[in-house]
Design an enzyme around this catalytic site. Structure first.
Site, PDB file in Angstrom:
ATOM      1  N   GLY A  42       0.689  10.311  23.970  1.00  0.00           N
ATOM      2  CA  GLY A  42      -0.486  10.247  24.822  1.00  0.00           C
ATOM      3  C   GLY A  42      -0.689   8.828  23.116  1.00  0.00           C
TER       4      GLY A  42
ATOM      5  N   LEU B  98      -7.749   7.025  21.962  1.00  0.00           N
ATOM      6  CA  LEU B  98      -8.218   7.479  20.994  1.00  0.00           C
ATOM      7  C   LEU B  98      -6.891   7.452  21.022  1.00  0.00           C
ATOM      8  CD1 LEU B  98      -9.727  10.731  21.422  1.00  0.00           C
ATOM      9  CD2 LEU B  98     -10.016   9.095  19.066  1.00  0.00           C
TER      10      LEU B  98
ATOM     11  N   ASP C 243       7.507  12.728  28.215  1.00  0.00           N
ATOM     12  CA  ASP C 243       7.017  12.616  28.888  1.00  0.00           C
ATOM     13  C   ASP C 243       7.005  13.946  27.795  1.00  0.00           C
ATOM     14  OD1 ASP C 243       6.065  15.416  30.217  1.00  0.00           O
ATOM     15  OD2 ASP C 243       6.540  14.436  32.422  1.00  0.00           O
TER      16      ASP C 243
ATOM     17  N   TYR D 110      -9.152  21.494  32.036  1.00  0.00           N
ATOM     18  CA  TYR D 110      -8.798  20.775  31.074  1.00  0.00           C
ATOM     19  C   TYR D 110      -9.509  21.691  29.968  1.00  0.00           C
ATOM     20  CZ  TYR D 110     -10.325  16.835  27.318  1.00  0.00           C
ATOM     21  OH  TYR D 110     -10.293  16.499  26.556  1.00  0.00           O
TER      22      TYR D 110
ATOM     23  N   ILE E 200     -15.923  10.741  22.985  1.00  0.00           N
ATOM     24  CA  ILE E 200     -16.007   9.160  22.222  1.00  0.00           C
ATOM     25  C   ILE E 200     -16.104   8.111  23.117  1.00  0.00           C
ATOM     26  CG2 ILE E 200     -14.122   8.686  20.571  1.00  0.00           C
ATOM     27  CD1 ILE E 200     -14.840  11.035  19.922  1.00  0.00           C
TER      28      ILE E 200
HETATM   29  P1  NAD Z   1      -6.849   9.144  27.272  1.00  0.00           P
HETATM   30  O1  NAD Z   1      -6.922   9.259  29.248  1.00  0.00           O
HETATM   31  O2  NAD Z   1      -7.297   7.747  27.491  1.00  0.00           O
HETATM   32  O3  NAD Z   1      -4.623   8.806  26.811  1.00  0.00           O
HETATM   33  C1  NAD Z   1      -4.484  10.875  27.650  1.00  0.00           C
HETATM   34  C2  NAD Z   1      -2.571   9.758  27.198  1.00  0.00           C
HETATM   35  O4  NAD Z   1      -1.653  10.095  27.754  1.00  0.00           O
HETATM   36  C3  NAD Z   1      -2.561   8.345  28.548  1.00  0.00           C
HETATM   37  O5  NAD Z   1      -1.636   7.082  27.149  1.00  0.00           O
HETATM   38  C4  NAD Z   1      -1.567   8.773  29.192  1.00  0.00           C
HETATM   39  O6  NAD Z   1      -0.838   8.392  29.630  1.00  0.00           O
HETATM   40  C5  NAD Z   1      -0.688  10.214  28.129  1.00  0.00           C
HETATM   41  N1  NAD Z   1      -0.594  11.200  28.925  1.00  0.00           N
HETATM   42  C6  NAD Z   1      -0.315  11.864  30.724  1.00  0.00           C
HETATM   43  N2  NAD Z   1       0.320  13.147  30.449  1.00  0.00           N
HETATM   44  C7  NAD Z   1       1.265  12.968  29.838  1.00  0.00           C
HETATM   45  C8  NAD Z   1       2.586  13.372  30.062  1.00  0.00           C
HETATM   46  N3  NAD Z   1       3.197  14.155  30.430  1.00  0.00           N
HETATM   47  N4  NAD Z   1       3.540  13.188  28.329  1.00  0.00           N
HETATM   48  C9  NAD Z   1       2.738  11.910  27.781  1.00  0.00           C
HETATM   49  N5  NAD Z   1       1.717  11.315  27.921  1.00  0.00           N
HETATM   50  C10 NAD Z   1       1.220  11.630  29.365  1.00  0.00           C
HETATM   51  O7  NAD Z   1      -6.503   9.899  26.237  1.00  0.00           O
HETATM   52  P2  NAD Z   1      -7.576   9.994  24.830  1.00  0.00           P
HETATM   53  O8  NAD Z   1      -9.796  10.218  25.644  1.00  0.00           O
HETATM   54  O9  NAD Z   1      -6.888   9.164  24.313  1.00  0.00           O
HETATM   55  O10 NAD Z   1      -7.381  11.596  24.371  1.00  0.00           O
HETATM   56  C11 NAD Z   1      -6.969  11.820  23.404  1.00  0.00           C
HETATM   57  C12 NAD Z   1      -6.492  13.281  23.061  1.00  0.00           C
HETATM   58  O11 NAD Z   1      -8.438  13.177  22.366  1.00  0.00           O
HETATM   59  C13 NAD Z   1      -7.036  14.222  24.730  1.00  0.00           C
HETATM   60  O12 NAD Z   1      -5.657  15.377  24.263  1.00  0.00           O
HETATM   61  C14 NAD Z   1      -8.029  13.828  25.056  1.00  0.00           C
HETATM   62  O13 NAD Z   1      -8.000  15.625  25.730  1.00  0.00           O
HETATM   63  C15 NAD Z   1      -8.892  14.447  23.847  1.00  0.00           C
HETATM   64  N6  NAD Z   1     -10.435  14.270  23.949  1.00  0.00           N
HETATM   65  C16 NAD Z   1     -11.007  12.826  23.505  1.00  0.00           C
HETATM   66  C17 NAD Z   1     -11.976  12.915  23.950  1.00  0.00           C
HETATM   67  C18 NAD Z   1     -13.073  11.377  24.677  1.00  0.00           C
HETATM   68  O14 NAD Z   1     -13.980  11.793  24.524  1.00  0.00           O
HETATM   69  N7  NAD Z   1     -11.875  10.382  24.583  1.00  0.00           N
HETATM   70  C19 NAD Z   1     -12.904  13.485  24.197  1.00  0.00           C
HETATM   71  C20 NAD Z   1     -11.900  14.979  24.004  1.00  0.00           C
HETATM   72  C21 NAD Z   1     -11.105  15.221  22.767  1.00  0.00           C
HETATM   73  C1  AKB Z   2     -13.904  14.571  28.728  1.00  0.00           C
HETATM   74  O1  AKB Z   2     -15.558  14.110  29.181  1.00  0.00           O
HETATM   75  O2  AKB Z   2     -13.064  14.604  29.539  1.00  0.00           O
HETATM   76  C2  AKB Z   2     -13.854  13.554  27.760  1.00  0.00           C
HETATM   77  C3  AKB Z   2     -14.123  15.072  26.582  1.00  0.00           C
HETATM   78  C4  AKB Z   2     -14.995  15.250  25.679  1.00  0.00           C
HETATM   79  O3  AKB Z   2     -13.441  15.939  26.153  1.00  0.00           O
HETATM   80  N1  AKB Z   2     -13.962  12.417  26.829  1.00  0.00           N
END
Ligand code: NAD
Ligand code: AKB
Length: 321
Positions: A10, A15, A54, A145, A175
């Site tokens: 990802g 992130l 994937d 989720y 974030i």
């Molecule tokens: P994002 O949605 O920006 O990025 C997720 C990435 O996963 C994308 O680039 C997408 O192409 C990729 N992806 C989707 N399906 C896939 C698959 N089958 N195989 C491989 N890649 C795949 O998410 P993010 O904000 O960067 O979050 C990263 C991690 O942090 C996630 O696990 C998310 O749950 C966790 N998280 C994020 C936040 C936030 O606020 N950003 C908060 C809590 C937790």
């Molecule tokens: C979302 O809103 O889904 C994320 C998270 C807090 O996990 N930013």
């Protein structure tokens, strides 16, 4: 420089882009393998190895771990809360079945010294205490989720116990960052608002004025992630996932913080389906276990983050003040 080879899933996300950039600074570009189902466009991802992957394809992941002799794995791929509700089965498939594929790939390959799995405040639900949500409490997640993240937390603890995998995890709050746009979450407004403030001077929020949620600026998220991953295994007492906090605010608070820099900024409110998700999440987080175990302490509050966000967003759109 410490010799590690790290694979990130990802990697093209909000992130992933920043974690890969930081890992490449620490370990060297060629030692960090970025992977995703989409090709990278961000400059920060173009200066080192990239593989299309994937994460539900366990055999391909095992092949990549062997090909690059990977020693650490950061598993970031997921479908976020709001996007996940549009296709719950896909969200479960990617977030949970995909995580099991990653865990089994790590066990089959046998040489992963540390594995990072981000969880979320989405594991909490209606009956969770909303203020200062404790580390151990009700986790009645309402979104696919959140359910998949909580299942992932329990499987992390299970694979630690039964397979000896050194898995580390944080329950990130929302974030906020300026390098990439967020990927379809309930907290995305807190990024969009800065872009719209700079570009249009106004914003329509999809959450109501007084919806308080736990939030964190990206530099603090990176600081926490690397502090946890650098900690000695003996310091890690929580093998599910650590609560992690920094600040708590609502859309009206952000609007006020933006008006310090852009006095004419206007906001109005049109809550949509994301409001129902936000209403089930905590408003603030008790992260005392993370503070005690590996010294967690955030640097940014709302006002410091707002000044920095506006600076970088203006730079991005070449807006001068
Ligand atoms: P994002 O949605 O920006 O990025 C997720 C990435 O996963 C994308 O680039 C997408 O192409 C990729 N992806 C989707 N399906 C896939 C698959 N089958 N195989 C491989 N890649 C795949 O998410 P993010 O904000 O960067 O979050 C990263 C991690 O942090 C996630 O696990 C998310 O749950 C966790 N998280 C994020 C936040 C936030 O606020 N950003 C908060 C809590 C937790
Ligand atoms: C979302 O809103 O889904 C994320 C998270 C807090 O996990 N930013």
């Amino acid at each position: 420089m410490i010799s590690e080879t790290i694979l990130v899933t990802g990697a093209c996300g909000q992130l992933g882009t920043e974690i890969v950039t930081e890992l490449r600074k620490r370990y060297g570009s060629s030692s960090v393998i970025a992977t995703d189902v989409v090709r990278p466009t961000h400059q920060g991802l173009l200066d080192g190895p990239f593989e299309l992957l994937d994460i539900t394809n366990q055999a391909q992941l095992v092949a990549l771990l062997s090909k690059y002799r990977v020693t650490q794995l950061y598993h970031l791929a997921a479908i976020l809360s709001a996007k996940g509700e549009q296709d719950p089965k896909l969200a479960w498939h990617v977030n949970f079945t995909g995580y099991i594929a990653v865990l089994d790939a790590a066990v089959a390959y046998g040489k992963i010294a540390k594995l990072y799995f981000p969880s979320s405040i989405a594991v909490f639900g209606n009956d969770t205490p909303k203020q200062n949500t404790p580390q151990q409490t009700v986790t009645d997640a309402n979104t696919v989720y959140g359910i998949s993240k909580f299942a992932g937390e329990r499987f992390s603890a299970y694979y630690y116990k039964h397979h000896g995998l050194d898995i580390r995890s944080l329950r990130y709050p929302g974030i906020i960052s300026h390098s990439t746009m967020p990927g379809g979450g309930t907290t995305d407004y807190a990024v969009h608002i800065y872009h719209e403030a700079v570009l249009k001077g106004r914003y329509t929020s999809f959450l109501s004025a007084d919806t308080y949620l736990p939030m964190m600026y990206m530099p603090d998220a990176l600081k926490a992630t690397f502090a946890l991953m650098d900690a000695e295994a003996i310091q890690i007492t929580e093998r599910g996932s650590y609560n992690l906090g920094a600040m708590s605010f609502c859309p009206e608070d952000v609007a006020k913080a933006i008006r310090v820099h852009i006095p004419e900024f206007e906001i109005d409110y049109a809550p949509d389906s994301r409001q129902q998700i936000a209403d089930t999440w905590p408003q603030s987080i008790d992260d005392s276990v993370a503070r005690a175990d590996w010294g967690w302490k955030p640097d940014y509050d709302l006002s410091a983050m707002t000044a920095d966000m506006l600076h970088h967003v203006r730079e991005r759109y070449l807006v001068t003040v």
